[in-house]
Design a protein around this motif. Sequence first.
Motif, short mmCIF file in Angstrom:
data_model
loop_
_atom_site.label_atom_id
_atom_site.label_comp_id
_atom_site.label_asym_id
_atom_site.label_seq_id
_atom_site.Cartn_x
_atom_site.Cartn_y
_atom_site.Cartn_z
N GLN A 166 0.85 -1.19 0.00
CA GLN A 166 0.00 0.00 0.00
C GLN A 166 0.89 1.24 0.00
N ASP A 167 0.78 2.04 -1.05
CA ASP A 167 1.65 3.20 -1.24
C ASP A 167 0.79 4.46 -1.34
N GLU A 168 1.22 5.52 -0.63
CA GLU A 168 0.41 6.74 -0.59
C GLU A 168 0.38 7.47 -1.92
N ARG A 169 1.32 7.19 -2.83
CA ARG A 169 1.37 7.89 -4.10
C ARG A 169 0.57 7.21 -5.20
N CYS A 170 0.72 5.91 -5.33
CA CYS A 170 0.04 5.21 -6.43
C CYS A 170 -1.11 4.32 -5.97
N GLY A 171 -1.28 4.18 -4.67
CA GLY A 171 -2.33 3.31 -4.16
C GLY A 171 -1.77 1.96 -3.76
N TYR A 172 -1.58 1.07 -4.74
CA TYR A 172 -1.05 -0.26 -4.46
C TYR A 172 -0.08 -0.65 -5.58
N TYR A 173 0.95 -1.41 -5.22
CA TYR A 173 1.84 -1.97 -6.24
C TYR A 173 2.37 -3.32 -5.77
N ASP A 174 2.87 -4.11 -6.71
CA ASP A 174 3.43 -5.43 -6.42
C ASP A 174 4.83 -5.26 -5.85
N GLY A 175 5.05 -5.77 -4.64
CA GLY A 175 6.33 -5.58 -3.98
C GLY A 175 7.47 -6.35 -4.60
N THR A 211 7.56 -7.09 -8.18
CA THR A 211 7.76 -6.67 -9.58
C THR A 211 7.63 -5.17 -9.78
N GLY A 212 7.00 -4.46 -8.86
CA GLY A 212 6.81 -3.02 -9.00
C GLY A 212 5.57 -2.63 -9.77
N ALA A 213 4.82 -3.58 -10.34
CA ALA A 213 3.64 -3.26 -11.14
C ALA A 213 2.58 -2.57 -10.29
N VAL A 214 2.06 -1.44 -10.79
CA VAL A 214 0.96 -0.76 -10.11
C VAL A 214 -0.28 -1.65 -10.18
N LEU A 215 -0.99 -1.77 -9.07
CA LEU A 215 -2.12 -2.68 -8.97
C LEU A 215 -3.42 -1.92 -8.73
N THR A 216 -4.51 -2.54 -9.10
CA THR A 216 -5.83 -2.03 -8.82
C THR A 216 -6.73 -3.19 -8.43
N TRP A 217 -7.77 -2.89 -7.62
CA TRP A 217 -8.72 -3.93 -7.22
C TRP A 217 -9.76 -4.07 -8.32
N GLU A 218 -9.80 -5.23 -8.94
CA GLU A 218 -10.69 -5.46 -10.07
C GLU A 218 -11.12 -6.92 -10.09
N ASP A 219 -12.40 -7.14 -10.25
CA ASP A 219 -12.94 -8.51 -10.31
C ASP A 219 -12.51 -9.33 -9.10
N ASP A 220 -12.67 -8.75 -7.92
CA ASP A 220 -12.46 -9.45 -6.64
C ASP A 220 -11.02 -9.86 -6.39
N ALA A 221 -10.04 -9.11 -6.93
CA ALA A 221 -8.64 -9.41 -6.67
C ALA A 221 -7.80 -8.20 -7.08
#
Length: 475
Positions: A212-221, A223-233
């Motif tokens: 959980q990152d205050e700048r982008c919301g969420y990212y994969d620790g 790989t660094g990929a920015v993440l979003t909550w979509e389709d229950d995951a």
Amino acid sequence: MTKDVIALTERMPDALSVLAGLLAGGPDLRVDTTGEGAVVQLCDGEGRPLVSIEVPLMLRVPGEAARLLGPGAEPSGDGPAYWVEARAAAGVPQAERLAGAFAARLTMLLGGRVWPPDAPGTVGAASPVDISGITAVPVPAAAQPAVDMLTDQAAVVLQDRPVVPMTSWLSEALRATVESDRSLQIVTPPHCRLSLPTSMLLESTPARWVVQDERCGYYDGLTGAVLTWEDDAFRPDRDASGETPVADAFTEVRPTGERQLIVSFRTQHPPAADLVLGGALETAWQALTGAPPAGWGTSEPAGLTWSRRQLTELAYARAPRPTWTVVVGTPDRPAVATLRVTRTPEGVEEDVTLTVGYGPGEKPALEALPGLAGELVTRHGLTTMLCQLRAARRDLSAPPHFEHPPLPYAYVLGPAEVREAGRDTAGRTPLKENPVQLGPSARPGYYYPLGDGETAESWTALEQLMRHLRGAPPA
């Protein structure tokens, strides 16, 4: 987000002390068990769990609590400590106070410390927590004690501790999600790190570390990929061009001069009544650290003193199912290994990854590798071994930012693989350095130097070697 409270006691919890802890919520809370009696739960009036408490784990390995919880976590005293973990239900404020009061009561009676020391409920734990009106959320039938939210696509676990270990209930959650075709998704703040076994298992299974990152919301620790909550995951986010951006926090890296030596090898043993496992790992540990392993276990913390006999008995009892264990060293020379024992048609296979950490100015034990390879070939049934170097933390934990991938340093073939490739092929390669013959000339193995382990040229050398051994034409 902190939901876990741990009591590290100086004396073994007995029935009366555990009962005193369970009464932290007063006599009106229900007590239940799950996991075949391995987990005790404090429940509300409807039987829904508020706090899940695992059976005490004896820590015979010095430094294991500090490795996972940070300096100062170890209880005072010369004897073993006892690790009692309580996990509060998410979304119920009083539940964490119950967990803290339970842990504080145990340490009041048995001596020791509570982690985190400022956990809610630890002050004034002698008085019961006010539970009037407290209600837990319903638990889905497939949920494990470690799971905070369960959907058709993912099991989400919230964690906030210095290092996220592969605890017994986290490993159980991982097993359950794999069996149910879900993804295990561990959500942490940015200051958390993963233990080496946790990061290895997450990389090899349908799982994700969500930071959980205050700048982008969420990212994969990892790989660094920015993440979003979509389709229950949690899933990779996409920009206007369809690409997944990399979080800025992931790329903010400062060189520290720390390094890791990674030695991954496989051994094969014919079935025998007197077979004792763990010899190859013990030999490698001694060669690279100067001492044998300190402890081991089927989860973290690794609480048992290292014993090849006990390891063999466990693997024998679990056969034909595979046995996965974690092995740890002493604080002065950080080293962690994972060992997987599998029954195969040919016998018993041991799959080992041993990682040793080095600080700035410390030299990895590279000179010991040829001799180690020779001993594994002649005495321990080595099939293959890959030695790698990487710039990474000395304490072997994985931070939520970019770390350079490991670079190959050497590769080893055992006698059976040499015979399969052909002795002439195995002994004459296109590499700059000639291979070193290992073991008896009648059944040799070979050690292949691949470079200095500091440049990408070593990957080219490894690829050339693999193509050559497989009989493929040069690229």
